[in-house]
Write a protein that holds these residues in place. Structure first.
Motif, mmCIF file in Angstrom:
data_model
loop_
_atom_site.group_PDB
_atom_site.id
_atom_site.type_symbol
_atom_site.label_atom_id
_atom_site.label_comp_id
_atom_site.label_asym_id
_atom_site.label_seq_id
_atom_site.Cartn_x
_atom_site.Cartn_y
_atom_site.Cartn_z
ATOM 1 N N PRO A 32 62.161 60.782 -25.759
ATOM 2 C CA PRO A 32 62.886 59.893 -24.774
ATOM 3 C C PRO A 32 62.849 60.422 -23.035
ATOM 4 O O PRO A 32 62.109 61.335 -23.218
ATOM 5 C CB PRO A 32 64.371 60.038 -24.524
ATOM 6 N N ALA A 33 61.991 59.324 -21.583
ATOM 7 C CA ALA A 33 61.802 59.790 -20.477
ATOM 8 C C ALA A 33 62.534 60.869 -19.869
ATOM 9 O O ALA A 33 61.788 62.345 -19.375
ATOM 10 C CB ALA A 33 61.584 58.619 -20.039
ATOM 11 N N ASP A 34 63.594 60.628 -20.644
ATOM 12 C CA ASP A 34 64.651 61.735 -20.198
ATOM 13 C C ASP A 34 64.545 63.350 -20.552
ATOM 14 O O ASP A 34 65.812 64.075 -20.584
ATOM 15 C CB ASP A 34 65.995 61.750 -19.023
ATOM 16 N N GLY A 35 63.385 63.451 -21.521
ATOM 17 C CA GLY A 35 63.720 64.841 -22.297
ATOM 18 C C GLY A 35 63.999 65.515 -22.995
ATOM 19 O O GLY A 35 65.288 65.251 -23.831
ATOM 20 N N GLY A 36 64.895 65.727 -21.887
ATOM 21 C CA GLY A 36 66.268 66.880 -22.238
ATOM 22 C C GLY A 36 66.065 67.578 -23.405
ATOM 23 O O GLY A 36 64.954 67.929 -23.754
ATOM 24 N N ILE A 71 54.602 58.775 -33.145
ATOM 25 C CA ILE A 71 55.862 58.980 -33.411
ATOM 26 C C ILE A 71 57.187 59.200 -32.926
ATOM 27 O O ILE A 71 57.160 59.595 -31.725
ATOM 28 C CB ILE A 71 56.025 60.748 -34.279
ATOM 29 N N VAL A 72 57.508 58.123 -32.401
ATOM 30 C CA VAL A 72 58.383 58.057 -31.324
ATOM 31 C C VAL A 72 60.415 58.706 -31.553
ATOM 32 O O VAL A 72 60.892 57.664 -32.930
ATOM 33 C CB VAL A 72 58.895 56.653 -31.298
ATOM 34 N N LEU A 73 60.754 58.717 -31.629
ATOM 35 C CA LEU A 73 62.460 59.630 -31.125
ATOM 36 C C LEU A 73 62.511 59.612 -30.214
ATOM 37 O O LEU A 73 63.148 59.511 -29.180
ATOM 38 C CB LEU A 73 62.094 61.062 -31.010
ATOM 39 N N ARG A 74 63.793 59.010 -30.382
ATOM 40 C CA ARG A 74 64.431 58.144 -29.185
ATOM 41 C C ARG A 74 66.535 58.584 -29.641
ATOM 42 O O ARG A 74 67.043 58.730 -30.585
ATOM 43 C CB ARG A 74 64.738 56.560 -29.654
ATOM 44 N N LEU A 75 66.909 58.252 -28.450
ATOM 45 C CA LEU A 75 68.038 59.172 -28.874
ATOM 46 C C LEU A 75 69.103 57.709 -28.469
ATOM 47 O O LEU A 75 68.725 56.994 -27.728
ATOM 48 C CB LEU A 75 69.264 60.226 -27.535
ATOM 49 N N SER A 80 78.694 56.064 -35.105
ATOM 50 C CA SER A 80 78.727 56.591 -36.519
ATOM 51 C C SER A 80 77.901 57.392 -37.026
ATOM 52 O O SER A 80 78.554 57.999 -38.086
ATOM 53 C CB SER A 80 79.177 55.250 -37.130
ATOM 54 N N LEU A 81 76.996 58.246 -36.483
ATOM 55 C CA LEU A 81 75.814 58.738 -37.404
ATOM 56 C C LEU A 81 76.439 60.242 -37.112
ATOM 57 O O LEU A 81 76.031 61.215 -37.922
ATOM 58 C CB LEU A 81 74.601 58.367 -36.887
ATOM 59 N N GLY A 82 76.955 60.612 -35.264
ATOM 60 C CA GLY A 82 77.512 61.159 -35.640
ATOM 61 C C GLY A 82 76.565 62.187 -34.891
ATOM 62 O O GLY A 82 75.903 62.005 -34.134
ATOM 63 N N ASP A 83 77.515 63.739 -35.111
ATOM 64 C CA ASP A 83 76.190 64.620 -34.201
ATOM 65 C C ASP A 83 75.265 65.016 -34.657
ATOM 66 O O ASP A 83 74.565 65.499 -34.386
ATOM 67 C CB ASP A 83 77.254 66.269 -34.397
ATOM 68 N N GLU A 84 75.303 64.956 -36.656
ATOM 69 C CA GLU A 84 74.076 65.402 -36.855
ATOM 70 C C GLU A 84 72.949 64.036 -37.528
ATOM 71 O O GLU A 84 72.425 64.313 -38.288
ATOM 72 C CB GLU A 84 74.839 66.104 -37.943
ATOM 73 N N GLY A 85 73.721 63.601 -37.382
ATOM 74 C CA GLY A 85 73.028 62.138 -38.135
ATOM 75 C C GLY A 85 72.697 61.323 -37.759
ATOM 76 O O GLY A 85 71.679 61.523 -36.360
ATOM 77 N N ARG A 101 72.819 62.529 -31.105
ATOM 78 C CA ARG A 101 71.986 63.757 -30.629
ATOM 79 C C ARG A 101 71.050 64.654 -30.538
ATOM 80 O O ARG A 101 70.916 64.102 -31.519
ATOM 81 C CB ARG A 101 73.610 64.179 -31.367
ATOM 82 N N ALA A 102 70.341 65.211 -29.714
ATOM 83 C CA ALA A 102 69.476 65.483 -30.298
ATOM 84 C C ALA A 102 70.019 67.027 -31.756
ATOM 85 O O ALA A 102 68.407 66.568 -32.825
ATOM 86 C CB ALA A 102 68.973 66.623 -28.878
ATOM 87 N N ALA A 103 70.823 67.145 -32.527
ATOM 88 C CA ALA A 103 70.397 67.852 -32.988
ATOM 89 C C ALA A 103 69.896 66.547 -34.482
ATOM 90 O O ALA A 103 69.920 66.908 -35.092
ATOM 91 C CB ALA A 103 72.382 68.237 -34.062
ATOM 92 N N GLY A 104 70.934 65.810 -34.231
ATOM 93 C CA GLY A 104 70.710 64.499 -35.165
ATOM 94 C C GLY A 104 68.381 64.350 -35.537
ATOM 95 O O GLY A 104 67.999 63.886 -36.895
ATOM 96 N N LEU A 105 68.221 64.087 -34.122
ATOM 97 C CA LEU A 105 66.742 63.737 -34.360
ATOM 98 C C LEU A 105 65.989 65.021 -35.198
ATOM 99 O O LEU A 105 65.038 64.884 -35.892
ATOM 100 C CB LEU A 105 66.569 64.277 -32.658
ATOM 101 N N PHE A 106 66.952 66.213 -34.727
ATOM 102 C CA PHE A 106 66.129 67.683 -35.535
ATOM 103 C C PHE A 106 65.942 67.580 -36.848
ATOM 104 O O PHE A 106 65.368 67.715 -37.247
ATOM 105 C CB PHE A 106 66.727 68.974 -35.306
ATOM 106 N N ARG A 107 67.628 67.085 -37.349
ATOM 107 C CA ARG A 107 67.850 67.283 -39.200
ATOM 108 C C ARG A 107 66.578 65.926 -39.607
ATOM 109 O O ARG A 107 66.659 66.130 -40.884
ATOM 110 C CB ARG A 107 69.440 66.304 -38.765
ATOM 111 N N GLY A 108 66.631 64.463 -39.131
ATOM 112 C CA GLY A 108 66.207 63.593 -38.942
ATOM 113 C C GLY A 108 64.331 63.847 -39.449
ATOM 114 O O GLY A 108 63.716 63.715 -40.072
ATOM 115 N N LEU A 109 63.724 65.354 -38.363
ATOM 116 C CA LEU A 109 62.497 65.041 -38.714
ATOM 117 C C LEU A 109 62.665 66.408 -39.799
ATOM 118 O O LEU A 109 61.479 66.307 -40.049
ATOM 119 C CB LEU A 109 62.686 66.824 -37.831
ATOM 120 N N GLN A 110 63.798 67.336 -40.108
ATOM 121 C CA GLN A 110 63.052 67.816 -41.582
ATOM 122 C C GLN A 110 63.337 67.044 -42.996
ATOM 123 O O GLN A 110 62.535 66.777 -43.526
ATOM 124 C CB GLN A 110 64.387 68.764 -42.264
#
Ligand code: NGO
Length: 501
Positions: A32-36, A71-75, A80-85, A101-110
């Motif tokens: 996402p453009a605003d990274g974070g 490989i595109v990551l989007r917030l 309903s996916l919640g904090d980690e979905g 949420r960013a935590a969900g992106l990290f879980r998805g990368l696993q």
């Protein structure tokens, strides 16, 4: 489906007949453009893939149309996916990972990581020529069943270095777990620097089970562990076990001790009062001395200040040296101290003998004293010893491990439902599950790995995957696919005969 062998099993998997996605020298990772925090997640993926693939994998921000092959990551995506979905779409020409949420992106990368060949784990391009870097096409929509999915490491009975703790954190991350519980003190060793009580680490940290030299974490070490875990969206929960399991603290500050006589020990100790055996239940802080509560306040204040996560674990297990009332009074006072320093208390199930504040969490491990907490309306983290204690032997032939709670083969670790463990404990009263690795019998990280693998991923699935979407046969087939990955990572594991590896 055969190609989507992911652990823990995702909520929804829709395989596709389309050709797979292939990582090439041209693949970019788009954020996402605003990274974070999402920027960190993208860097994590690049750091995983660059050594093995030897591709540049630039990480670039941008919200416009993604370049071909990216490989595109989007917030975003449904709340309903919640904090980690997350939702992961793999197509021939792109990968799109979306999460609120960013935590969900990290879980998805696993998940993406596990869809790629095990060679991605290699530090050098060992598999570079042998495999194409492909992930099967399809769609995964996923979210966890329980909010708390943890692993515990007992660094008191045997000390583990910061580097080794990080290796444990890496395992938690691979299986989408989100909590690292550190058992920082026990009879045999105090493992964290406390400035107002310097003797805790300097004296209490000087030995371990069997008489080795022990050790402790400086505040800087601890901050490094917390930072490393946070990068993987894992919360560190520090435990100071009280009022029992406190001999190392009492050796440093004898005025707070009211223990029974120390059991006999066979090796010489570097300071008088230290203990290197493995008997439990005999040590205790004095429940009726103000010096004890000043001590607890000092420790909790400093530990709370160095811990960004919301929880502080106060132990509370196996206190044979106090009456029930004395114990209850102690727990209630310590609970108040933890709350005063801004943290949510958690303790082993016995703390239900005291009057608990509504937020306090009880960690079930042995018996139905956990019901004392449930009846007060408190939530449980479940660590049933006969299933979740990864320090138990797999079979009578297992060299490492204890056997007091029985043998815990892989199927035993996998085949249970947290909401059906006790009558009266429903899905609503369960916050999650945790695998404790006690280390009376374990002194090396490779020994720890042997006990954790494959049981930690089994527990991860108990905590992540809805009960109706998992079964032993499915797990058995999927876990077999993990062994090559472990070998690539240089991890030791138990090749359970229950699995066709
Ligand atoms: C018990 C005990 C620990 C031991 C462990 C060994 C709890 C909560 N207290 O679990 O001190 O190390 O068993 O399995």
């Amino acid at each position: 489906m055969a190609q989507h062998r992911v652990v823990p099993q995702p909520d929804v998997v829709e395989p596709s007949d389309a050709p797979p996605f292939t990582i090439t020298a041209q693949t970019a990772i788009v954020l996402p453009a605003d990274g974070g925090e999402a920027a960190r997640v993208g860097e994590w993926l690049a750091a995983l893939l660059r050594p093995s693939t030897a591709f540049p994998l630039p990480v670039t921000p941008g919200d416009g149309p993604a370049p071909a092959g990216a490989i595109v990551l989007r917030l975003g995506g449904p709340a309903s996916l919640g904090d980690e979905g997350y939702e992961l779409r793999v197509a021939a020409d792109s990968v799109l990972l979306r999460a609120p949420r960013a935590a969900g992106l990290f879980r998805g990368l696993q998940t993406l990581r596990q869809l790629l060949p095990p060679g991605v784990e290699a530090e050098q391009g060992a598999m570079r020529m042998a495999a194409a870097w492909t992930a099967p096409a399809g769609r995964v929509v996923d979210r966890p069943r329980f909010a708390w999915r943890g692993g515990m490491l007992d660094v008191s009975r045997h000390f583990f270095t910061v580097k080794e703790v990080k290796q444990y954190v890496d395992l938690l991350a691979l299986y989408k777990m989100n909590t690292m519980h550190l058992h920082l003190s026990d009879d045999q060793g105090w493992r964290i620097q406390i400035d107002s009580r310097p003797r805790l680490a300097q004296v209490g940290g000087r030995t371990q089970v069997g008489g080795g030299e022990g050790g402790y974490y400086t505040k800087q070490d601890y901050a490094e562990i917390v930072r490393y875990a946070a990068e993987r969206f894992i919360t560190v929960v520090p435990e100071i076990d009280m009022p029992g399991h406190t001999n190392a603290a009492i050796a440093a500050y004898p005025e707070i001790g009211c223990s029974r006589p120390m059991p006999a020990q066979t090796v010489p100790v570097p300071e008088p009062g230290l203990y290197t055996g493995i008997q439990v239940g005999w040590s205790t802080l004095c429940h009726d001395k103000e010096a004890t509560y000043r001590f607890v306040d000092d420790v909790v204040r400093e530990l709370a200040a160095m811990t960004p996560g919301p929880y502080l674990h106060i132990g509370g297990d196996e206190v044979a040296a106090l009456t029930r009332d004395q114990y209850a009074t102690f727990v209630e006072r310590v609970q108040d101290i933890v709350v005063r320093h801004g943290k949510i208390p958690i303790g082993w199930e016995e703390i239900g003998k005291g009057k608990l504040r509504p937020q306090t969490i009880a960690q079930q491990w042995q018996s139905d004293t956990a019901m004392l907490a449930v009846r007060q309306g408190n939530k449980l983290v479940l660590s049933p010893a006969s299933k979740a204690y990864v320090d138990m032997k797999y079979t009578p032939a297992t060299e490492l491990g204890l056997r007091w709670a029985g043998f815990v083969e892989l199927r035993t670790a996998y085949d249970w439902d947290p909401a059906a463990l006790f009558p009266g404990v429903t899905e609503q009263s369960v916050l999650g599950v945790e695998a404790p690795l006690w280390t009376e019998s374990v002194s090396t990280i490779s020994g720890a790995q042997y006990l954790l693998l494959p049981r930690l991923p089994a527990l991860a699935e108990v905590g992540w995957t809805a009960q109706g979407k998992r079964d032993w046969e499915g797990f058995r087939a999927r876990i077999a696919g993990q062994a090559t990955r472990w070998r690539m990572l240089g991890l030791n594991y138990y090749p359970s005969p229950q699995v066709a590896w």
